[in-house]
Design a protein around this motif. Structure first.
Motif, PDB file in Angstrom:
ATOM      1  N   ILE A 246     -11.046   1.266 -12.143  1.00 43.05           N
ATOM      2  CA  ILE A 246     -10.312   1.600 -10.915  1.00 43.05           C
ATOM      3  C   ILE A 246      -9.797   0.306 -10.297  1.00 43.05           C
ATOM      4  O   ILE A 246     -10.560  -0.640 -10.080  1.00 43.05           O
ATOM      5  CB  ILE A 246     -11.209   2.349  -9.915  1.00 43.05           C
ATOM      6  CG1 ILE A 246     -11.752   3.632 -10.549  1.00 43.05           C
ATOM      7  CG2 ILE A 246     -10.436   2.669  -8.637  1.00 43.05           C
ATOM      8  CD1 ILE A 246     -12.772   4.356  -9.683  1.00 43.05           C
TER       9      ILE A 246
ATOM     10  N   TYR B  33      -0.892  11.760 -10.426  1.00 48.05           N
ATOM     11  CA  TYR B  33      -0.827  10.973  -9.199  1.00 48.05           C
ATOM     12  C   TYR B  33      -1.009  11.894  -7.997  1.00 48.05           C
ATOM     13  O   TYR B  33      -0.925  13.119  -8.113  1.00 48.05           O
ATOM     14  CB  TYR B  33       0.497  10.222  -9.099  1.00 48.05           C
ATOM     15  CG  TYR B  33       1.725  11.092  -9.157  1.00 48.05           C
ATOM     16  CD1 TYR B  33       2.273  11.659  -8.000  1.00 48.05           C
ATOM     17  CD2 TYR B  33       2.348  11.369 -10.370  1.00 48.05           C
ATOM     18  CE1 TYR B  33       3.394  12.461  -8.057  1.00 48.05           C
ATOM     19  CE2 TYR B  33       3.471  12.174 -10.442  1.00 48.05           C
ATOM     20  CZ  TYR B  33       3.998  12.723  -9.284  1.00 48.05           C
ATOM     21  OH  TYR B  33       5.102  13.521  -9.343  1.00 48.05           O
TER      22      TYR B  33
ATOM     23  N   ALA C 145      -2.694   7.366  -5.122  1.00 39.85           N
ATOM     24  CA  ALA C 145      -3.442   7.202  -6.375  1.00 39.85           C
ATOM     25  C   ALA C 145      -2.555   7.532  -7.566  1.00 39.85           C
ATOM     26  O   ALA C 145      -1.705   8.418  -7.501  1.00 39.85           O
ATOM     27  CB  ALA C 145      -4.676   8.106  -6.373  1.00 39.85           C
TER      28      ALA C 145
ATOM     29  N   TYR D 118     -14.930  -0.764 -10.689  1.00 41.09           N
ATOM     30  CA  TYR D 118     -13.708  -1.003  -9.918  1.00 41.09           C
ATOM     31  C   TYR D 118     -13.502  -2.501  -9.754  1.00 41.09           C
ATOM     32  O   TYR D 118     -14.407  -3.313  -9.923  1.00 41.09           O
ATOM     33  CB  TYR D 118     -13.753  -0.311  -8.557  1.00 41.09           C
ATOM     34  CG  TYR D 118     -14.711  -0.915  -7.554  1.00 41.09           C
ATOM     35  CD1 TYR D 118     -14.332  -2.006  -6.777  1.00 41.09           C
ATOM     36  CD2 TYR D 118     -15.989  -0.380  -7.364  1.00 41.09           C
ATOM     37  CE1 TYR D 118     -15.199  -2.559  -5.852  1.00 41.09           C
ATOM     38  CE2 TYR D 118     -16.865  -0.920  -6.440  1.00 41.09           C
ATOM     39  CZ  TYR D 118     -16.461  -2.022  -5.679  1.00 41.09           C
ATOM     40  OH  TYR D 118     -17.317  -2.574  -4.774  1.00 41.09           O
TER      41      TYR D 118
ATOM     42  N   ALA E 271       0.981   2.328  -6.278  1.00 46.99           N
ATOM     43  CA  ALA E 271      -0.309   2.568  -6.937  1.00 46.99           C
ATOM     44  C   ALA E 271      -0.195   2.327  -8.436  1.00 46.99           C
ATOM     45  O   ALA E 271      -1.119   1.795  -9.073  1.00 46.99           O
ATOM     46  CB  ALA E 271      -0.776   3.999  -6.661  1.00 46.99           C
TER      47      ALA E 271
ATOM     48  N   THR F 117     -11.553   1.822   1.433  1.00 44.52           N
ATOM     49  CA  THR F 117     -11.329   2.441   0.122  1.00 44.52           C
ATOM     50  C   THR F 117     -12.385   1.977  -0.873  1.00 44.52           C
ATOM     51  O   THR F 117     -12.885   2.760  -1.688  1.00 44.52           O
ATOM     52  CB  THR F 117      -9.919   2.092  -0.405  1.00 44.52           C
ATOM     53  OG1 THR F 117      -8.956   2.505   0.566  1.00 44.52           O
ATOM     54  CG2 THR F 117      -9.639   2.779  -1.720  1.00 44.52           C
TER      55      THR F 117
ATOM     56  N   LEU G  66      -7.198   3.925 -12.984  1.00 46.10           N
ATOM     57  CA  LEU G  66      -6.795   4.586 -11.747  1.00 46.10           C
ATOM     58  C   LEU G  66      -6.400   3.517 -10.742  1.00 46.10           C
ATOM     59  O   LEU G  66      -7.200   2.652 -10.388  1.00 46.10           O
ATOM     60  CB  LEU G  66      -7.957   5.424 -11.191  1.00 46.10           C
ATOM     61  CG  LEU G  66      -7.812   5.965  -9.754  1.00 46.10           C
ATOM     62  CD1 LEU G  66      -6.626   6.916  -9.647  1.00 46.10           C
ATOM     63  CD2 LEU G  66      -9.105   6.646  -9.306  1.00 46.10           C
TER      64      LEU G  66
ATOM     65  N   LEU H  37     -10.868  13.315  -6.635  1.00 44.25           N
ATOM     66  CA  LEU H  37     -10.802  12.075  -7.414  1.00 44.25           C
ATOM     67  C   LEU H  37     -11.913  12.006  -8.457  1.00 44.25           C
ATOM     68  O   LEU H  37     -11.719  11.473  -9.554  1.00 44.25           O
ATOM     69  CB  LEU H  37     -10.868  10.860  -6.476  1.00 44.25           C
ATOM     70  CG  LEU H  37      -9.564  10.577  -5.719  1.00 44.25           C
ATOM     71  CD1 LEU H  37      -9.781   9.520  -4.647  1.00 44.25           C
ATOM     72  CD2 LEU H  37      -8.469  10.128  -6.680  1.00 44.25           C
TER      73      LEU H  37
ATOM     74  N   CYS I 232      -4.360   7.315   1.042  1.00 42.25           N
ATOM     75  CA  CYS I 232      -4.503   6.427  -0.113  1.00 42.25           C
ATOM     76  C   CYS I 232      -3.710   7.019  -1.283  1.00 42.25           C
ATOM     77  O   CYS I 232      -3.968   8.137  -1.717  1.00 42.25           O
ATOM     78  CB  CYS I 232      -5.977   6.286  -0.484  1.00 42.25           C
ATOM     79  SG  CYS I 232      -6.278   5.284  -1.951  1.00 42.25           S
TER      80      CYS I 232
ATOM     81  N   LEU J 126      -5.277   2.536  -6.948  1.00 40.70           N
ATOM     82  CA  LEU J 126      -5.372   3.038  -5.577  1.00 40.70           C
ATOM     83  C   LEU J 126      -4.663   2.070  -4.635  1.00 40.70           C
ATOM     84  O   LEU J 126      -4.999   0.886  -4.573  1.00 40.70           O
ATOM     85  CB  LEU J 126      -6.837   3.187  -5.152  1.00 40.70           C
ATOM     86  CG  LEU J 126      -7.682   4.207  -5.931  1.00 40.70           C
ATOM     87  CD1 LEU J 126      -9.120   4.186  -5.427  1.00 40.70           C
ATOM     88  CD2 LEU J 126      -7.089   5.606  -5.812  1.00 40.70           C
TER      89      LEU J 126
END
Length: 725
Positions: A374, A343, A331, A402, A433, A385, A319, A362, A329, A321
């Motif tokens: 992520i 998306y 995505a 992430y 993104a 974020t 994913l 999300l 944001c 971001l």
């Protein structure tokens, strides 16, 4: 064709054999690329690497430029009827362009000057009379009387006019210019003062009342000073021993005591202040800038290489971001091959309702698509974020991690023709993104779509010579792409065009052929591509991979020209190429392959040892990605805050950027920490890149926290001292 003298000069400079230089230059002149020569012509060059080959190329070009300038100067002086054997010897000995220019200076056609006006008025004989310094000569006033005219009507005017001619003559003394240049580089200082107290001057307060010898000025200071001067914030001067330097010029000019001694002294002072020093100051400032730019470009290149060699996160649904405040944001979820699955845009920093709705949406997307990684862009609203993602993972107990991704250049790519071609159905904001997510899956394949200058590693990239920067960074991209290798059936045109021997046109032809005929079955099929002939095939084939080719060697860096040799090596161990296709028999072969057998095989098969060594390396790890041997960037599940940081605590982070004065480390905080070069290690080193590289994962000790200014100081040196205590 490069002459033998140049070849030996290059060989001496690089401490290699003239034969190696000669061979390398011949190969380059015949259209071979540096990556190809370094990889597939090792026997011919004596295993010269890419760095050495580029140095040979650069020095040969430098020597050629000197030779061309020498010839131009020779012709110009010859046309004036002033060419001598002495000049020929001096010109041949000159090793720098500036030395050639010093020799040419007295013969150079000049614009209208004070001296030329005096010459036109007939004062040259008077200047010659003064220059002879006859101790029994008549007084200057009497000598000047015959030369009075409308342009110089008085005795004082005539003497001054002759002095202008003397000043110009003194400014052209090659021995003095050589001496002064050395003296200035040893003792001169660059001094700065602020010209304004405005807000924009705050970043340059370091250079208020600044003074440092030019011989010790580091490149980042030179570029910072240049920037301040260009913005009219700093006044910059070259401070030197004016009186001492004039006295030296007087000593070189005076041969004996005469009635004209004071005229010579006055002419020397005028020559130094009006002609010599201003020119030397411009030359030194230009040289300082050139050196600083070369260093900055070198650091940028090292950082870019490390960044491009970051290992890919393969086999993960990702994913991406792209953070933002007002616009939300962006995505995008991509599968393991980079295709977009879904998306959208989510508002994480607005109302509480929007925050909860975004979290719910999300969370469902992460679970529905099996997102395991992520990628969060490091631009505006990145910290908020990251807080959102960290809370989401913990509150919803999501099985994913992430990582903060350097998003520099993502917006440039998003609006490019290439992005529109690759992602025509997506809005420009969503493409960013997608790019951020793909940067994790394959950093190299995504980075080549962006102008290297936009990637954001290094320092002062906008202040250096842009042509030199672009050329160097293009070389880095070419080197890395060919070092890693390219999957012929999945690579984009942007990636293919950096492969040895390929251009944008041939890369486009490969894509067109692939679209029309399906995946390539083997490397030989490349010869069916429009305008890709045998010469281009030779240059590119070894760097292109085909995973499921009917020829197993097509998925290695073994060049097709060495296939027969490879088969002989395999047969030497009692196997066939068919056995290489099967995991069990391949493992059997790999157990038998030993590097100490290289000399024996080379003698038996009448082949070069470097080539056999490379073939054995490939057979031991066919289809490997050299980047997979490097540590992957750190992933996280929760975020740090300044309040959690304590002096003496140990943090682990990823090197984000390396500059002359240290390295910036991303360890999960909004602002990266700085390890100053003095805190890297205890032993001496030339540059921080000798110790630490972009992408390295390091442990460091927190040594300072300035919450108000958002600055965190880190130390690797003190951590090691603590561990060794």
């Amino acid at each position: 064709m490069t002459d033998e003298k140049t070849i030996h000069s290059i060989a001496d400079t690089l401490h290699i054999q003239p034969k190696q230089v000669r061979t390398a230059l011949d190969l380059l002149e015949n259209g071979n690329t540096i990556p190809f020569i370094a990889r597939y012509r090792k026997e011919a060059t004596g295993t010269l690497d890419e760095v050495q080959l580029r140095q040979i190329k650069e020095q040969a070009e430098h020597e050629q430029a000197l030779a061309d300038r020498r010839e131009t100067v020779r012709q110009a002086i010859t046309e004036q009827g002033k060419w001598t054997d002495e000049l020929a010897a001096l010109l041949e000995q000159a090793r720098r362009l500036q030395e050639i220019e010093d020799i040419y200076l007295p013969y150079k056609q000049k614009k209208k000057t004070k001296a030329s006006i005096a010459r036109e008025a007939g004062l040259a004989p008077l200047a010659d009379h003064f220059w002879e310094q006859d101790s029994t000569g008549m007084p200057p006033e009497a000598a000047a009387c015959p030369y009075l005219n409308n342009a110089f009507p008085s005795i004082e005017d005539a003497i001054q006019g002759a002095a202008y001619i003397l000043a110009e003559r003194l400014s052209e003394l090659t021995p003095y210019r050589r001496w002064l240049r050395q003296a200035l580089w040893k003792t001169a200082k660059l001094e700065c003062s602020l010209q304004t107290e405005a807000k924009e001057a705050s970043s340059l307060l370091t250079y208020k009342d600044f003074s440092e010898r030019i011989s010790t000025l580091p490149s980042h200071r030179i570029l910072a000073i240049n920037r301040g001067e260009a913005r009219k914030i700093l006044k910059v001067t070259l401070a030197e021993n004016t009186d001492g330097h004039i006295e030296k010029l007087v000593q070189m000019a005076l041969r004996r005591s005469s009635p004209y001694t004071q005229i010579i002294k006055n002419a020397a002072a005028d020559s130094y202040k009006r002609l010599i020093f201003p020119q030397m100051e411009r030359e030194i400032r230009a040289d300082l800038t050139a050196r600083a730019e070369k260093q900055a470009i070198s650091v940028f290149a090292k950082n870019l290489r490390s960044l491009l060699l970051q290992p890919p996160f393969t086999g993960q649904i990702t994913l991406g971001l792209d953070p933002g405040y007002r616009t939300g944001c962006k995505a995008a979820v991509i599968d393991t091959t980079g295709h977009v699955l879904t998306y959208g845009t989510y508002h994480l920093t607005s109302s509480e309702k929007q925050y909860k709705d975004s979290a719910h949406a999300l969370s469902n997307i992460i679970r529905s698509y099996g997102v395991s990684l992520i990628a969060i862009g490091n631009g505006t609203a990145s910290y908020e974020t990251e807080q959102f993602v960290s809370n989401l993972i913990q509150n919803d107990q999501l099985d994913c991690h992430y990582i903060i991704v350097n998003e520099a250049g993502a917006s440039v790519y998003s609006a490019s023709d290439l992005a529109r071609e690759e992602l025509p159905e997506l809005d420009v904001t969503i493409r960013g993104a997608v790019s951020i997510a793909r940067r994790l899956q394959d950093p190299l394949a995504e980075a080549v779509k962006i102008d290297p200058k936009s990637i954001g590693v290094g320092q002062y990239q906008h202040d250096v010579n842009q042509k030199s920067l672009s050329a160097t960074l293009d070389e880095v991209v070419e080197s890395v792409v060919n070092y890693v290798g390219v999957d012929l059936n999945t690579a984009s045109a942007a990636l293919l065009q950096h492969v040895s021997g390929l251009s944008a046109a041939t890369a486009a032809n490969i894509i067109a052929y692939r679209n029309e005929n399906g995946p390539f079955c083997n490397r030989q099929e490349l010869l069916s591509v429009s305008r890709l002939g045998p010469a281009t095939f030779t240059q590119c084939a070894g760097f292109l991979r085909i995973k499921h080719s009917e020829e197993p060697l097509d998925n290695t860096s073994v060049h097709p020209e060495s296939y027969k040799l490879t088969k002989k090596i395999v047969e030497h161990y009692g196997l066939t190429m068919k056995d290489v296709k099967h995991a069990k028999t391949l493992r059997e072969l790999q157990r038998k392959l030993q590097m100490n057998a290289v000399p024996i095989l080379a003698e038996k098969l009448q082949a070069g040892e470097p080539t056999i060594r490379d073939i054995i390396e490939e057979l031991r790890k066919p289809g490997r990605d050299v980047r997979s041997e490097l540590p992957q960037p750190l992933t996280r599940k929760h975020i740090l805050s300044l309040d959690e940081l304590k002096i003496g605590a140990i943090v682990r982070g990823t090197v984000h950027n390396v500059v002359d004065f240290g390295a910036f480390i991303d360890f999960g905080l909004k602002t990266p920490g700085l390890i100053h070069r003095s805190e890297l290690c205890n032993h001496p080193f030339h540059h921080p890149t000798d110790i630490i590289q972009v992408g390295d994962i390091i442990d460091a000790m927190i040594i300072s926290v300035d919450a108000e200014r958002g600055r965190i100081g880190l130390s690797m040196k003190r951590l090691r001292d603590t561990e060794n205590a």
